[in-house]
Design a protein around this motif. Sequence first.
Motif, short mmCIF file in Angstrom:
data_model
loop_
_atom_site.label_atom_id
_atom_site.label_comp_id
_atom_site.label_asym_id
_atom_site.label_seq_id
_atom_site.Cartn_x
_atom_site.Cartn_y
_atom_site.Cartn_z
N VAL A 1 36.47 -8.65 83.12
CA VAL A 1 36.47 -7.19 83.19
C VAL A 1 35.18 -6.76 83.86
O VAL A 1 34.12 -7.34 83.61
N GLU A 2 35.27 -5.73 84.72
CA GLU A 2 34.04 -5.18 85.29
C GLU A 2 33.97 -3.71 84.88
O GLU A 2 34.96 -3.01 84.99
N VAL A 3 32.83 -3.26 84.38
CA VAL A 3 32.74 -1.92 83.79
C VAL A 3 31.51 -1.19 84.34
O VAL A 3 30.46 -1.80 84.50
N THR A 4 31.68 0.09 84.62
CA THR A 4 30.50 0.93 84.88
C THR A 4 30.63 2.10 83.91
O THR A 4 31.67 2.77 83.88
N ASP A 5 29.59 2.33 83.13
CA ASP A 5 29.73 3.35 82.10
C ASP A 5 28.37 3.95 81.77
O ASP A 5 27.34 3.36 82.07
N THR A 6 28.39 5.13 81.12
CA THR A 6 27.11 5.76 80.77
C THR A 6 26.61 5.20 79.44
O THR A 6 27.38 4.67 78.64
N LEU A 7 25.32 5.38 79.21
CA LEU A 7 24.71 4.92 77.95
C LEU A 7 24.70 6.08 76.95
O LEU A 7 24.82 7.24 77.34
#
Length: 1977
Positions: free
Chosen positions: A94-100
């Motif tokens: 899985v590749e994810v880009t997300d906010t903290l």
Amino acid sequence: MALLVHLKTVSELRGRGDRIAKVTFRGQSFYSRVLENCEDVADFDETFRWPVASTIDRNEMLEIQVFNYSKVFSNKLIGTFCMVLQKVVEENHVEVTDTLIDDNNAIIKTSLCVEVRYQGTDGTVGSWDDGDFLGDEALQEEEKDSQETDGLLPGSRPSSRPPGEKSFRRAGRSVFSAMKLGKNRSHKEEPQRPDEPAVLEMEDLDHLAIRLADGLDPDSVSLASVTALTTNVSNKRSKPDIKMEPSAGRPMDYQVSITVIEARQLVGLNMDPVVCVEVGDDKKYTSMKESTNCPYYNEYFVFDFHVSPDVMFDKIIKLSVIHSKNLLRSGTLVGSFKMDVGTVYSQPEHQFHHKWAILSDPDDISSGLKGYVKCDVAVVGKGDNIKTPHKANETDEDDIEGNLLLPEGVPPERQWARFYVKIYRAEGLPRMNTSLMANVKKAFIGENKDLVDPYVQVFFAGQKGKTSVQKSSYEPLWNEQVIFTDLFPPLCKRMKVQIRDSDKVNDVAIGTHFIDLRKISNDGDKGFLPTLGPAWVNMYGSTRNYTLLDEHQDLNEGLGEGVSFRARLLLGLAVEILDTSNPELTSSTEVQVEQATPISESCAGKMEEFFLFGAFLEASMIDRRNGDKPITFEVTIGNYGNEVDGLARPQRPRPRKEPGDEEEVDLIQNSSDDEASDGGDLASVSSTPPMRPQVTDRNYFHLPYLERKPCIYIKSWWPDQRRRLYNANIMDHIADKLEEGLNDVQEMIKTEKSYPERRLRGVLEELSCGCCHFLSLAEKDQGHSSRTRLDRERLKSCLRELESMGQQARTLRAQVKRHTVRDKLRLCQNFLQRLRFLADEPQHSIPDVFIWMMSNNKRVAYARVPSKDLLFSIVEEETGKDCAKVKTLFLKLPGKRGFGSAGWTVQAKLELYMWLGLSKQRKDFLCGLPCGFEEVKAAQGLGLHTFPPVSLVYAKKQVFQLRAHMYQARSLFAADSSGLSDPFARVFFINQSQCTEVLNETLCPTWDQMLVFDNLELYGEAQELRDDPPIIVIEIYDQDTMGKADFMGRTFAKPLVKMADEEYCPPRFPPQLEYYQIYRGNATAGDLLAAFELLQIGPAGKADLPPIHGPVDMDRGPIMPVPVGIRPVLSKYRVEVLFWGLRDLKRVNLAQVDRPRVDIECAGKGVQSSLIHNYKKNPNFNTLVKWFEVDLPENELLHPPLNIRVVDCRAFGRYTLVGSHAVSSLRRFIYRPPDRSAPSWNTAGEVVVNMEPEVPIKKLETMVKLDATSDAVVKVDVAEEEKEKKKKKKGTAEEPDEEEPDESMLDWWSKYFASIDTMKEQLRQQEPSGIDLEEKDEMDNTEGLKGPMKGKEKARTAKEEKKKKTQSSGSGQGSEAPEKKKPKIDELKVYPKELESEFDNFEDWLHTFNLLRGKTGDDEDGSTEEERIVGRFKGSLCVYKVPLPEDVSWEAGYDPTYGMFQGIPSNDPINVLVRVYVVRATDLHPADINGKADPYIAIRLGKTDIRDKENYISKQLNPVFGKSFDIEASFPMESMLTVAVYDWDLVGTDDLIGETKIDLENRFYSKHRATCGIAQTYSTHGYNIWRDPMKPSQILTRLCKDSKVDGPHFGPPGRVKVANRVFTGPSEIEDENGQKKPTEEHVALSALRHWEDIPRAGCRLVPEHVETRPLLNPDKPGIEQGRLELWVDMFPMDMPAPGTPLDISPRKPKKYELRVIIWNTDEVVLEDDDFFTGEKSSDIFVRGWLKGQQEDKQDTDVHYHSLTGEGNFNWRYLFPFDYLAAEEKIVISKKESMFSWDETEYKIPARLTLQIWDADHFSADDFLGAIELDLNRFPRGAKTAKQCTMDMATGEVDVPLVSIFKQKRVKGWWPLLARNENDEFELTGKVEAELHLLTAEEAEKNPVGLARNEPDPLEKPNRPDTSFIWFLNPLKSARYFLWHTYRWLLLKLLLLLLLLLLLALFLYSVPGYLVKKILRA
């Protein structure tokens, strides 16, 4: 299985800063590297990898945190990212880009990009390395040009990574890890860098650690491994075992000492008990005590043994009480108690002290306990010193239940249990008979029999049981069980199971197995009872060929390490706790044997085919004695592979025909001879082809394998129980890791490297990770069909243990601080022991592998490898530590041949690659071999690819040059009779060897030589050789002019490898010198300082190698010195030597030493002392200080040793060596200028030390804890004493208190006993307070030093508290305070050990060096260090760099001739009066046959020899001597005082029991002032009179003058000022008449008692004391023969003479008379039935006695015929006795027997026994009941008979106790008890008595008569008529009796009688009348 997280970038960050990320999964966190100065985007680009053992659950979380990194403060969290792994589990990627989100769970702008992969169980098993396994290893340094890398590895080149490749860091490493990167495996997926350093410098580690730590807090940093190269575990080689000699099986000296003190509550009436003490087969008996249930013996027994530890610890100690034993009959057993020696040995101090053993009856297990025996049991091995708790008066009333003779954790109520040992069957037995007879039988009858008749014998707790004999069977089937009955838990640790061969002549053991009950049970609250199997156990012993006299028969008995497989036995064990109330139970404990239910074939596990492969890569160091016959190596596992003496052929099961067929697996060989017939199966090849050895050098051969390496492989069938071994392997891995880490920490502490605490934290981190890991791996061990109950229970308990260990490790990690490292290290050692214990699997499965070297078909030498170490598993941690690795094995001689020096020579060194696993998993069995080979098959038809190779041919070979830099060795073994050696070193590498030069007569050779080995050919890949070079063996020899060189020790090293394409530059090269520990057998024998480098010779030949610089040393011939970069950097040092004198020089070659001289040598330079012209007249030197300059290494750890040699200058310029001493470390003699900023130098301002007693403390309800400074009680003011007295008077009504002792009553012994109580109290307080030391330490450090009072306070708090306790022992302990409110008595200090051990041997400035000569003994000669001592050199050393630093200034009066040794006294002869006070001896070793001794004191000093023979003390092992001896001596000629205790004998010479030696000279000259101890208070009269001729003020003045301290300034009264300390104290003293005078002595004394606080000059002064010294006997070296309490005063003759010696003669017992009046009895049980009437009555009399064995028993007259149990006596007993108040004992002197020469003195407790009896005329009197009153504390009598109850005597209810010595007169009723059939007490009567105690003088003044006689007669008792009627008036009594009761019966009888009479007359007269009638008619 693994989880990979690739953290790419974090964007939208605010501001500039250093960023760091932390990724956490399953509790394991990894940090990224620090990105410095990054703006809004942080480009981490790092990969983290978690190896996972169990599949990932879809609900598990991954957490990533991003921080702003700060060097100083803690990191600041920017935001967190959490992710559930559901999608990852489903899609694997899985590749994810997300906010903290921030810490308030609010979303922030910053976002992160991450890629997560999951490698599932699709067969791609992630390969894990050691690092992954246990966190915290080195940082991989492929991070993108991060600065950290450069910091870590100076000289690393950033360009060496191909561009664009991702930085990849594997998990298991935490931030601060740094180590020798040699340990990291190069993995397929990561490029290997050519210039990784193998050793990181400590400084780099520190920079790194500090830069990476969360801020600078050094207490949170951990480090990973920093060990020396030798421990470097790598992927292809396993660690060699350096210790060679088998230690097991070698006999040692043991001594078991047992004191039987007393017995209580014995069951039975009026018995005469004897205690029998049995150890193994030796029995000893105490004397017999008559008619008592609580005999007092106090007898001491010693048993000496010389056996091996295994045999010793299995011996049973048995205490049994026997009733009425005499010469003619053996007596009846009351009860017994048994435990094995091992249980005692494993106790703290190897002993039980004053404990109560519970007796039980082995013949009747339902009967409950039979009494208690109080005893001391101790087991001493050679070199153990036992600290006996101090023997003092045992006044404390014994709490039996609280002091039972049981190890910690065993419940006091033990239950009976049955132990069922089930013996099913055995297989693989060897031939135990010659085949001669068998062949004859076969020829005649045609039957072919198995040549063995086996049976099984089981030994447990001193009993044995055996199964039936199975005639002629190699595979006997028994199915029997042997049943033992014993108390549970048993106090015997091991059960011995032995297969024996039944034979007409004598049975011999075939094999032995020990079952350790601790390993098959668990006593925790979730524990389990012992259980085992059914499982196979393997037995090992001697080789299998049958000989009539087997020299290794001991091995079959289980002694020593077995050298061959003997058999395997299928057995089980179960325990059942018995319900003893069950009537059907057989109550005897005899061993029973009965049939057991057979078990199914498969219950021990499914049979699987295993495959063992081995490749011999090198065979070298083959002992020359094996000759040049062809040599072959044979490998066996069980009987498989054993071609010489296995059974006809290896056994193997026939494959099953059809699955349902339950026929037994036929273990007999298939009949078909062609083994390969079943489907192209392979035959086993178990031995290498024979090959002739070639010469290596004059000691060793080697086999020229070159490129062709022979292989072996064996197929074998075993039950598949791998899981057991896997779990053990995981734990072993954790333990190895831990052990290595702890060794690191110890090494760091030893070499004083910085930050050992960080490394320890790293170790604990690894440990907790390892434990978590075990939990996850072992969880999947469920559901396995053949798992036994033990498997399940063990798994549970291992899981629990490791879980708790992991938690403890985590908590411990947080507590590790700089100053607690050592303590925590000890705790970690406990973890290690626990792990090793858990990893030892009690149920075997696969037998061990043996490798035998055969020469000419004879077995010569062997090695044994546990099969679990070779076992393969697809999970790396479960794999054995040697599986698929090259292991270096050293073969040794079998059995006893391998003991001693024979065992030290290596028989052969093998480099052997091994793999063991299931046949079906064998595809990768070659994976760990060095690469670059081709397989050679045994050509055999089809399916060739499946066949293992018979040999490997290496195509690739590399050529190397080895440079061995041999710098120096130290502390070597003395191999010559001169006490020195002529050492040289021999270095072996592959098949070459070279020697250094021989250096003559030294134990610390500095060879400084480089050995070059050229043209070394190594096979395999270059890259592998770089990480994994073969090991180098270095042996040290002693060159002898005659005969061959003697072996002195061996060590191993790993060279540092440089490949041809690497630069020879830092950080790896040149290599650093390192210390390698040298071993000789199992003992360490010195250190070698050396470095080794292995350089590849490239295509250009040797031209590329670094040039060999340095001249060839012309003086030494063609010897190349160690090159400059490697040898240490030197500086100029000055060594000053203080020559004081020589002592106790022994003769050399029968000639006395007359003109000795001392030569000092260090690093080739040296100095000679002046010559002593006449050693007899004055053994001191006349020139005291000399010096020499020498170049020494800057690094103190590399300092060479300093040699001290003493030579005797004979006529004609000849010199003889007398003895020598090597100072191996100069560190303690290095001069370090004092730190003037330290508080102790702070002389400004005054510090007041207040010594005034405070306001007296009121008795509070609780313990008063005062500030330590407030109360030093120097002299208690009289006012205070008055108040104390008043307080005492108000004491509780219950307890009339002791009056304040009158000064005149007190003597020295009062002081001594009070001091012993104090000492015991302190010891007691130390025990519990050990736990909070840690916290206390932390506190101290935070508070900082509150003025320089701190150290003193600590030293004294214990003592102070003791005092406060005595002053304020309020009702904290209840109204009956067990601690008697002690009167204030001045005390002295009792040291439980020698005085010198307390004061550092009094070597404050004068050191003693033992001079040695002669060889160092080997263990078997038993020659100890002591015997090699030929004298002592006294002097000192001072080493410092020249020139000295600027700020070192000299004080006024500096004398340059003395250099650094300023202010030392002159060493001219001086006359001294030596006064020796001998107090007493304890626990002497018995010297006579009767188990006693007749000791007396003998004192030797110089020519004076005092033997106090006439004052011997008869038959005592704890004699009180109480004598002082005055001797005039002149130092230095007479300075060694020997105090010996001898045993007096009527005939023959007296035997030495033991002696102790005291060096008086060191005491005399010591700054601690050990000449005369400083008392606690100063008084001019009384028991505490001042002994020193100098008063305290004079001593103080003298001390101040000698140590150049300002003072003493007295005044105003009660104050004295010394330097900047002010002491205060009382200012008046009382003389004899009570007049007060002003005095300065009190304050002077208080200054002396605190002399250690004086700045600069202060040190502790020796207080008034008694020291306890062990007595040793030269015939029994190392084993204490008792202890002696004494002290020594010394007074110089040129000073004022001392007063008369103190009187310490033993207290004489005081004479008393006890008058006991027996008034009445009541409620006595009625025993007799009346002859006529059947009425119950008793003829009562009372018997009483006071002393031991009824010697003085007295009886009242008889009160006949009491019908109500009432008796009237008015009878007086008189008991005169001698009583010692201090010890509360009665003293009796009497002859032991008619043959005794003199009287023996006994001390027995003061106990009055009263018994009631029923008098019988004809038969023996019947005993009815008794009570025993301890005169010091007995229940107060009841006022009336009604109030008198049984509780008063049983002690179950608290009743007021009184002491006759305080009350003087007591009257009342007391109950008399006896035991009924059920062993319970019952009340059998009451007696009214009056006790009156008088001293002998009082008794003389008013005498009284015995019984009712004059003077002062008692009146006759008023007894009812019935009692005397018998004699006076029989009729009257008949009327009284008969008429009263039987009136009507009598009348009826009378009538009946008349009728009968009439009838009789009638019948009588009828015939006559009839005749008359007839005749008339």
